[in-house]
Every structure is written in structure tokens, then in C-alpha cells.
Design an enzyme around this catalytic site. Structure first.
Site, PDB file in Angstrom:
ATOM      1  N   ARG B 609       0.831  -1.205   0.000  1.00  0.00           N
ATOM      2  CA  ARG B 609       0.000   0.000   0.000  1.00  0.00           C
ATOM      3  C   ARG B 609       0.867   1.257   0.000  1.00  0.00           C
ATOM      4  O   ARG B 609       1.810   1.357   0.781  1.00  0.00           O
ATOM      5  CB  ARG B 609      -0.891  -0.017   1.247  1.00  0.00           C
ATOM      6  CG  ARG B 609      -1.895   1.128   1.322  1.00  0.00           C
ATOM      7  CD  ARG B 609      -2.607   1.157   2.675  1.00  0.00           C
ATOM      8  NE  ARG B 609      -3.319  -0.085   2.930  1.00  0.00           N
ATOM      9  CZ  ARG B 609      -4.549  -0.355   2.478  1.00  0.00           C
ATOM     10  NH1 ARG B 609      -5.182   0.535   1.744  1.00  0.00           N
ATOM     11  NH2 ARG B 609      -5.114  -1.501   2.754  1.00  0.00           N
ATOM     12  N   LEU B 611       1.173   4.992   1.074  1.00  0.00           N
ATOM     13  CA  LEU B 611       0.521   5.749   2.139  1.00  0.00           C
ATOM     14  C   LEU B 611       0.326   7.215   1.781  1.00  0.00           C
ATOM     15  O   LEU B 611      -0.590   7.866   2.269  1.00  0.00           O
ATOM     16  CB  LEU B 611       1.330   5.617   3.432  1.00  0.00           C
ATOM     17  CG  LEU B 611       1.567   4.151   3.865  1.00  0.00           C
ATOM     18  CD1 LEU B 611       2.510   4.100   5.054  1.00  0.00           C
ATOM     19  CD2 LEU B 611       0.253   3.456   4.194  1.00  0.00           C
ATOM     20  N   GLY B 683       8.319  -1.447   2.651  1.00  0.00           N
ATOM     21  CA  GLY B 683       9.299  -0.365   2.648  1.00  0.00           C
ATOM     22  C   GLY B 683       9.533   0.187   1.257  1.00  0.00           C
ATOM     23  O   GLY B 683       9.367  -0.501   0.258  1.00  0.00           O
ATOM     24  N   GLU B 686      14.385   2.437   0.080  1.00  0.00           N
ATOM     25  CA  GLU B 686      15.626   1.925  -0.499  1.00  0.00           C
ATOM     26  C   GLU B 686      15.437   1.240  -1.845  1.00  0.00           C
ATOM     27  O   GLU B 686      16.390   1.083  -2.601  1.00  0.00           O
ATOM     28  CB  GLU B 686      16.281   0.955   0.491  1.00  0.00           C
ATOM     29  CG  GLU B 686      16.644   1.650   1.785  1.00  0.00           C
ATOM     30  CD  GLU B 686      17.077   0.693   2.884  1.00  0.00           C
ATOM     31  OE1 GLU B 686      18.072   0.981   3.549  1.00  0.00           O
ATOM     32  OE2 GLU B 686      16.415  -0.345   3.090  1.00  0.00           O
TER      33      GLU B 686
END
Ligand code: FES
Ligand code: FES
Lengths: 174, 723
Positions: B609, B611, B683, B686
Site C-alpha cells: 500500500r 501511504l 518499505g 531503499e
């Protein structure tokens, strides 16, 4: 030594070490920490302020050299509830991440747009005489003294172009 | 009340998609943005307690040995040489302080003393002129000059790679080198320390406050409860502020000794010496495939370095075991113990250089096999994690490859060397993007007030990642409030301990904790409304259940406070979790000067997802630009005699500037990952860097036929390859 600085429309009398840079005078003596120190060596642009309307690295300027000038820092360009047009565009385009290079970028962009208006060419300009298209390449070239490790570059250039009224964002695919 | 969740199983109910406020995911401006664009956000060195003194670190001028004597510093208040001063920064998530004792030097540039004076100018002058006597020792500083360690846990092999290489129709066997690299966040490390009785407050540039607090307490030899850390705004981290560093410990010691607040800010040059570098790497990649490009063998053999006794070693091969299928596989991980500055995490430790090199090798294999590079990758995507057979929590590589090829116009790519415009060779390159995903324990407190305001508190940091904004959006979504009714307070160890910003786990870990706290508040409101929490709709300060609708102000007596507590659980073992994507680049290479210009660059990413669409995009832009730096310009040069960093400022270490970065394009693939907590988000900080440099390097080859395997691809190396 005693010096007087004309800053953001006000006058400040300071007692500083002769070795004090304008950057440290702002940050350490006046509590104006909006101007950032990224390298202290003229390599990053985080400390950019406007002196008599021209963008200058305040880390390479001794405070005592700036006595007779009108200095504008990021704090003088706008405040959180009264953003300058450039500040508003940086906000809307997310032209920053950590925000540390941002005051320097905005001061630099403010001065840079004046340079274009004054007819100063850059390495990326098609001609020496102008007029200069506010293309991505033109803006990016002129802003290259302001490093951003978060690399908000794409958004910074978009913000500047919008604030300056450049119309076609994609005119310069090259 | 605390709501706790260990992520032991999947979460398929997409709760956040059924909330009513509609702010999560929206490209809202950053909450703290107005402060940042006006210079009002205050970073580490930007408080001015009364009577503050200034400290400047003194650095060792020998690569190893003993400090015998430190001379006087006329004009200074004190020269601090305290046995608690640390040798190098703590590694991320460490619970203890790093080795200390300033009389022992482990690498050139180590902080060995602190000079404190009334003014910064006086402290700097005294620090620069202090006389030091040493007993130097001779130590190795070149990775290839010593016999490396082979940590048993870091080696692995399946099948017979040598045989697979012999049997294969097509092979690649090449060696790449990447230099030491620096995070080079724009804000140099700085700290202001102040004591109040036995309590110390340290304001510093830090990414992970809860572990930093443990490190600081251990370094100072005091209890954790006596340490408060503040990091409301952090001017970039990229790994360099994961652990406490020399300036913060020295500031605390000096402030105690002088009984007044002390500020210590590193110079840019000191940052290059004292922040963790990403280790240089030597990477041998072996690939074997049949005539159809189906891989039979994968070998990734790496050499990295660190100081003796330093546990961290750049996890170069982290993604190699699961990115592509092959029956025969081998990983070799060797570590040279040398005396360069400490190596540690720099944005995407492992994949940033590992995937980059591996994806260059895949490009070479595609060329050797006569198969399109996109097609080669598509033919080798495994159904489950190779060897372990664990399922993937989600897998979007194929989609990212196909979507990217379409958007970028990959079909127009010409064979190497065939597109020429004036004095420029033009080429296109691509690479896969992959980065492991993880969650880390995290807590947050949310308070909903009767007047429809909410406050989120956690010691999470926002290092430019958008944390303030996404946590605010999340609480607003869950509690049915306009986004501007939520205040987010971060960066203070007085708040519940969070995961911190690192390893791309910050947003998902802290986000899930905020989700849980809000879920608890929702349950309490539901009880008052006499409905199930799942039947409760919160929107614009109104609570609805069935045909009952009441304002929050009627339902709340004063305020409701709840804490959320997230822990990773079984899913990190049962499922291989990763984020996926693809990188695309078009470059121009000057046939006379070897200069490379990146003309176009695009990334397609899947991270669960999203955000906040706007801040997520910015994360990717940043990662991709790091990739340009890795490919073209970034190198820390170490002096071969003493290991010191020669390129230790921003004029010598070339991070990409405005003119190096074209208008980057970012696309997200819609995704919900069920195995990473109820947020279903992964995440993103990176992923953008992992493989980005390979797209550029592969484009260089497509443009002009030159393969640079000694990164970065500076003009001299390209000219040497041009005929
Ligand atoms: S601080 Fe002045 S240019 Fe970097
Ligand atoms: S916004 Fe972080 S350095 Fe530019």
C-alpha cells in the site's frame, strides 16, 4: 569586533570574532538557523542567502564583509502562514524531503530567477543574448550549486518552473 | 490500553480500504512542510540553550597506534580526552555502545579528543593547532592485502555450480569492483548536550532513537532512564545516523565536565571520516544458462571489508538467493579486516551495490545469449524462493518488467552502438529492482480528544521520509478526521519507542503501531455506539453504525488514549518478503570525451500500500538519483598508504547535482501485501536505489559498447573502452 548587519529589513549590532562567517553569525549569534551549514566550504549551497539581491554562499563570506549590504535569509522570504510563491511551489511539488538543503535552494532559486530576468546566460542557454526558455535543462544548470542528497531535484525544478510561470513542463525532453 | 499484534499470519481483510475518510494514500503536502520551506524546522545543531559552549573534535593523524600525549589548547575552555569517547559510530539497532578509549587509534581520522571553547571560532582554531604525540603502528589498509575471513554462516551452496558452468550453453564470469561510498546526508552530524542533575538531554541527528538511547546510556555508563534524546527534524540519514556517533558522546561528556550545554558539530570532512562508509566490494558473478536463457547456475562471490572486530559486513548478496531461479548456486562472502574507517549501513546495505552488479551481469548474459534483457529476466522468475521453497508474500517483478518496458518504449531500443546523434551515442538500459522487506517492533500512542483532534506520539523519526505526514494521514483515516485535525509528535524518547528510520522498515512498522492504537480507540467508540468495531464508520468527526449517527464529541468523555504495539512474527519466517520493481534509463555517451548524460530515467515499483503518493514518489526519486551517483560519480578514494579518505568533501566526492539528474519518472503498481501487518504496506526508502545504477551502466553499454566493471563509470574509463 563590533559589526552591524542589515538583515531582513532590520538592523542588528553584533560583537563577533573577526573570523566569524556570515553563516555562523546568523546561526550562532542571531539564532537564525534557517540558513544551513552543509559543508562550510562553498561546496553545497545549503548556506545560500541573498546579499543585495544576489545569491551568495554565506559560509564563504565573513560577517564583517557584509556590513554595508542588505541581507535576506530564508526567514525574510516568507513565514509558515505567509509563504512566498516559490515556498508555496516547493511545498506543493514536494521539492524537498529532509528539508535541510531547502532554504538554500529557495534563496538560490529566488536569486537565480532574477539573474535570468537580468539577461545573464548560462552554460545551458541556447544563446548568450536570451531570452532564456525556463526549460528543465536551463533551471537545472543554474541550480547545480545547490546539492540535495535526498535528490528532490525533479520536484525542485518543477516547483521553480511553476513559480516562474514556465508553461510546458515537457518542452525539453533532451 | 495497549493493542498488541504479532504478525503471525496473513491479513486479507483490507480494513484500510473500507475506511471512510479517504485521506490515506492521497498526495497531501507534508505536514511539517511549511516549517521546512521557511527555515523554521530546527535540526540537531539548531537549539540555543543559554551559556552554550562549542566543541570541535580532534582527529587522529595515524592509521593505528597509541596517542601518547595531547598538548595544550590556548584559548580553549577544556581539552576532553575521556575513556568513554567512542571509536566509531554504533551500528544500527545495536544495544551497546561501540568500543571506546581515545588513546587507542584504529583508523586515520578517528576522534581522539574534543576541544571546547566559548566560541566556535576559538574551538576550531585550538583544535587545529593542538600538538599530539603518537606511537604509530603499521596496519593493513587494502582489502586485497590480507587473507580475508570467511564467516561460515555467510557461505552457501546448492548443487554443483562449477559443473553447471561447464555444461551451460552460455555463461558469464566477470569481476566487478565498487568503491567505498558515503551517505553524505546534507546535514552534518551534530549534537547539543545538556545535563540536569543526573539526567542528560542530547539533541542530535539520529535515525533510531530507542536503540540510540541504549547506546548512549551504555557509552556514558548511566541508566537508560537518565537519557533523553531529541531529533525532531533530521537533515537526511541514509544510514549514517542509525547509531550514535563520536560527536554526541563527546558533547555529553563535555557538558557534564563543564557543567554547561555543549554543541559539537562535525565538519563535512569529519563526516566522511566518522560516519560509516559503505564498504568497497569486489564481486565475482558467475551465470550459466541454456540456449533459451533459462538459468542453471548462479554464483555471487564477494569481498568486503571492515575494521577488526566490527560485526557488520556489507550484505552484498542479500537478494541473490531469491531473485532468480537456478538449480546450482553458490554464495561466497569474504571479509577483509583492514584499518579504513568503520563500514556500516548506507542506504540499502547489500542490494544497493549487490543488485546493481548482479543486474549488470544479467545484461551481459542477455547479450551473450542473444536474448532481450527483459525477456531473460522474465524467463527466470522463480515460483517460490529457490532452495527453501518458501512462498513469496507477494511478487511483482514480472508485472514491473512488462509495465516498465511498455511505458519506457523499450521496443525502440537498438542494438549496441547503433543510435548516434552528432557526437553522442545513445542507448537504453534496464534492470530489475529488488529489496528485502522487514518489520521491526514499534510502539505509538494516539490520543483522540473530544473536540475531534488527535495526537500521535512515538519516538519515530522523520528523516525526510514523510513520516510526520503518513502517520497523520493514517490516524486521520482510521479515526475519521480531516488530516489537519491530527498532530504528529516525533523524535523524542519521552514518547513510546518506535522502530526508527532504517532498512526501509520505518513507515510500515511505525504505521502499523499507529493503526493498532487507532483500532483500539475505534473499539472503544464502537462499544459506546453498541456496535462491532468493523461496523463502525468514522467520517469528518461523526460516528455511524447502522442508521445511528453521532458526533465524536458526544461519544468521548474528555479523551481516549491508546497505545499500539507491533511485533514482527511468523510471517517473516514463513514467507519471503520483498519489494520489487524495474529501472529504465536512456543515456547519451560523448564519443570524444566519454561523458555520460542520463537523458531519461524511470522506475516502476511495487511496495504494498502506498501511504502518500507524493512523499512515496519523492523516496523513489531519491533512491534513483543515488543510483546515478553509484553508476557515474561516487567514490571514496582511500590513500593506499594509510587508508585515509582522500575524497572527503563534497567537491571531491561527487553526489549527483541538479544537472546530473533528468526529470525522473516514477510509477507504482497497486499492491496489498497480506503478510506484513494490517497496513499491508512495505518499505520504499531503499527500493529506488537497488539496481538503478545497473540500468544506467547497461544503457552505457547499449549506447557505445563499453562495459565498465570498475565503478563508477567516469569518462576516463569509458574513453579507454571506446575505439
Ligand atoms: S555550507 Fe556554504 S556552500 Fe555548503
Ligand atoms: S531535502 Fe534533504 S538534502 Fe535536499
Amino acid at each position: 569586533m563590533q559589526i552591524t548587519l542589515h538583515l531582513n529589513g532590520a538592523t542588528h549590532d553584533l560583537d563577533v570574532d573577526a573570523r566569524t562567517t556570515l553563516l555562523d553569525a546568523l546561526r550562532h549569534h542571531l539564532g537564525l538557523t534557517g540558513t544551513k551549514k552543509g559543508c562550510d566550504h562553498g561546496q553545497c549551497g545549503a548556506c545560500t542567502v541573498l546579499i543585495d539581491g544576489r545569491r551568495v554562499n554565506s559560509c564563504l563570506t565573513l560577517a564583517c564583509m557584509a556590513e554595508d549590504a542588505q541581507i535576506t535569509t530564508i526567514e525574510g522570504l516568507g513565514s509558515p502562514d505567509r509563504l512566498s510563491p516559490l515556498q508555496q511551489q516547493f511545498l506543493d511539488h514536494d521539492g524537498f524531503q529532509c528539508g535541510y538543503c531547502t532554504p538554500g535552494q529557495i534563496c538560490s532559486a529566488t536569486g537565480m530567477l532574477e539573474e535570468i530576468a537580468a539577461g545573464w546566460p548560462s552554460h545551458a542557454s541556447a544563446s548568450l543574448e536570451g531570452p532564456f526558455a525556463l526549460s528543465h535543462a536551463e533551471i537545472a544548470e543554474r541550480m547545480s550549486g545547490n546539492l540535495c542528497r535526498c535528490a528532490a531535484y525533479t520536484h525542485i525544478v518543477a516547483a521553480i518552473r511553476q513559480a516562474a510561470g514556465a508553461d510546458d513542463r515537457h518542452e525539453d525532453a533532451a | 490500553m495497549t493493542r498488541h499484534l504479532r504478525v503471525d499470519g496473513p491479513n486479507h481483510d483490507d480494513r484500510l480500504d473500507h475506511m471512510a475518510q479517504g485521506v490515506l494514500g492521497q498526495p497531501l503536502n507534508r505536514l511539517e512542510g511549511p516549517l521546512k520551506v521557511t527555515g523554521r524546522a530546527t535540526y540537531a545543531a539548531e537549539a540555543r540553550p543559554r551559556n552554550m559552549a562549542y566543541g570541535v573534535l580532534v582527529q587522529a593523524e595515524i592509521p593505528a597506534g597509541k596517542v601518547l600525549e595531547i598538548g595544550d589548547a590556548p584559548g580553549a575552555l577544556a581539552v576532553i580526552q575521556d575513556k568513554r569517547m567512542i571509536h566509531y559510530a554504533a551500528q544500527g539497532q545495536a544495544e551497546k555502545a561501540p568500543p571506546s578509549g581515545p588513546e587507542r587509534v584504529e583508523y586515520m581520522g578517528q576522534a581522539i579528543a574534543l576541544v571546547v571553547a566559548e566560541t566556535f571560532e576559538a574551538a576550531r582554531h585550538a583544535a587545529q593547532n593542538i600538538a599530539i604525540r603518537y606511537a604509530p603502528e603499521t596496519v593493513p589498509v587494502i582489502p586485497e592485502s590480507v587473507t580475508p575471513e570467511l564467516p561460515p554462516k555467510k557461505q552457501s551452496a546448492t548443487g554443483d555450480l562449477d559443473q553447471a558452468m561447464r555444461d551451460a550453453a552460455v555463461t558469464v564470469d566477470q569481476v566487478w569492483h565498487t568503491p567505498s561510498q558515503m551517505s553524505a546526508a546534507m546535514e552534518p552530524h551534530a549534537a547539543i548536550a545538556e545535563w540536569d542533575g543526573g539526567h542528560v538531554t542530547v539533541r542530535a541527528g539520529l535515525q533510531m532513537l530507542s536503540s540510540n538511547r541504549k547506546q548512549m546510556a551504555d557509552a556514558l555508563g548511566i541508566r537508560e532512564s537518565k537519557v533523553r534524546l531529541l531529533a525532531p527534524y533530521v537533515g537526511g540519514g541514509f544510514g549514517s545516523k542509525l547509531g550514535i556517533n563520536a560527536e554526541a558522546v563527546a558533547a555529553a561528556i563535555a557538558a557534564r565536565e563543564l557543567n554547561r550545554p555543549v554543541m559539537v558539530a562535525m565538519t563535512r570532512q569529519q563526516v566522511f571520516d566518522l560516519a560509516h562508509r559503505r564498504s568497497e566490494t569486489r564481486q565475482r558473478v558467475r551465470l550459466a544458462c541454456d540456449a533459451n536463457g533459462v538459468l542453471s547456475g548462479i554464483g555471487h562471490d564477494v569481498l568486503v571489508s571492515n575494521l577488526p572486530g566490527s560485526e557488520f559486513s556489507e550484505p552484498v548478496t542479500q537478494a541473490t538467493p531469491f531473485t532468480y531461479q537456478a538449480a546450482h548456486r553458490q554464495i561466497v562472502h569474504a571479509v577483509s579486516r583492514i584499518h579504513r574507517g568503520c563500514a556500516g549501513s548506507v542506504r540499502a546495505p547489500g542490494e544497493a551495490v549487490g543488485v546493481t552488479v548482479f543486474e549488470c551481469a544479467m545484461d551481459e548474459l542477455a547479450e551473450a545469449a542473444g536474448i532481450d534483457p527483459v525477456e531473460l529476466r522474465l524467463r527466470n522468475i522463480p515460483d517460490a524462493e529457490p532452495v527453501t521453497d518458501r512462498p513469496f508474500s507477494s511478487h511483482k517483478l514480472a508485472e514491473a518488467l512488462r509495465d516498465g518496458a511498455e511505458r519506457f518504449g523499450w521496443s525502440a531500443r537498438k542494438p549496441s552502438g547503433q543510435r548516434i546523434e552528432g557526437e553522442w551515442f545513445i542507448g537504453m538500459g534496464m534492470a530489475a529492482a529488488v529489496r528485502v522487506n522487514m518489520l521491526v517492533e514499534s510502539r505509538a500512542r494516539v490520543t483522540l480528544h473530544q473536540d475531534g483532534r488527535a495526537i500521535v506520539e512515538t519516538d519515530m523519526t522523520d528523516i525526510g521520509t514523510g513520516t510526520y505526514t503518513i502517520l497523520g494521514q493514517l490516524a486521520a483515516e482510521m479515526l475519521g478526521l480531516p488530516a489537519d485535525r491530527v498532530e504528529v509528535r516525533l523524535g523524542d524518547t519521552d514518547f513510546p519507542p518506535a522502530a526508527g528510520s532504517g532498512g526501509s522498515f520505518g513507515a510500515a512498522s511505525s504505521g502499523n503501531s499507529v493503526y493498532l492504537a487507532c483500532e483500539e480507540i475505534r473499539s472503544q467508540i464502537a462499544r459506546t455506539m453498541r456496535c462491532d468495531e468493523t461496523d463502525l464508520t468514522l467520517h469528518d468527526g461523526m460516528a455511524r453504525a447502522g442508521n445511528v449517527s453521532r458526533p465524536l464529541s458526544e461519544l468521548i468523555d474528555g479523551q481516549i488514549t491508546a497505545e499500539g504495539h507491533l511485533q514482527p512474527g511468523k510471517t517473516e519466517k514463513t514467507h519471503r518478503q520483498a519489494t520489487w520493481g524495474s529501472h529504465w534509463a536512456e543515456v547519451a555517451v560523448n564519443r570524444w570525451t566519454g561523458e555520460v548524460r542520463v537523458r531519461r530515467m524511470m522506475g516502476v515499483f511495487a511496495c504494498g500500500r502506498v501511504l502518500n503518493e507524493k512523499t512515496a514518489r519523492s523516496q523513489c526519486l531519491g533512491g534513483m538519483s543515488f543510483g546515478i551517483g553509484i553508476a557515474l560519480t561516487e567514490a571514496m578514494e582511500h590513500d593506499p598508504r594509510d587508508g585515509h579518505v582522500v575524497s572527503r568533501d563534497l567537491a571531491e566526492y561527487h553526489i549527483p547535482c541538479h544537472a546530473d539528474v533528468p526529470e525522473l519518472e516514477v510509477h507504482f503498481l497497486p499492491e496489498r501485501d497480506a503478510y506484513v501487518g494490517p497496513l499491508q504496506a512495505k518499505g520504499l526508502g531503499e527500493l529506488g536505489i537497488c539496481g538503478a545504477g545497473a540500468a544506467v551502466l547497461n544503457a552505457i553499454h547499449n549506447a557505445c559498447g563499453v562495459r565498465v566493471r570498475q565503478l563508477p563509470a567516469t569518462p576516463d574509463k569509458i574513453i579507454a573502452g571506446l575505439d
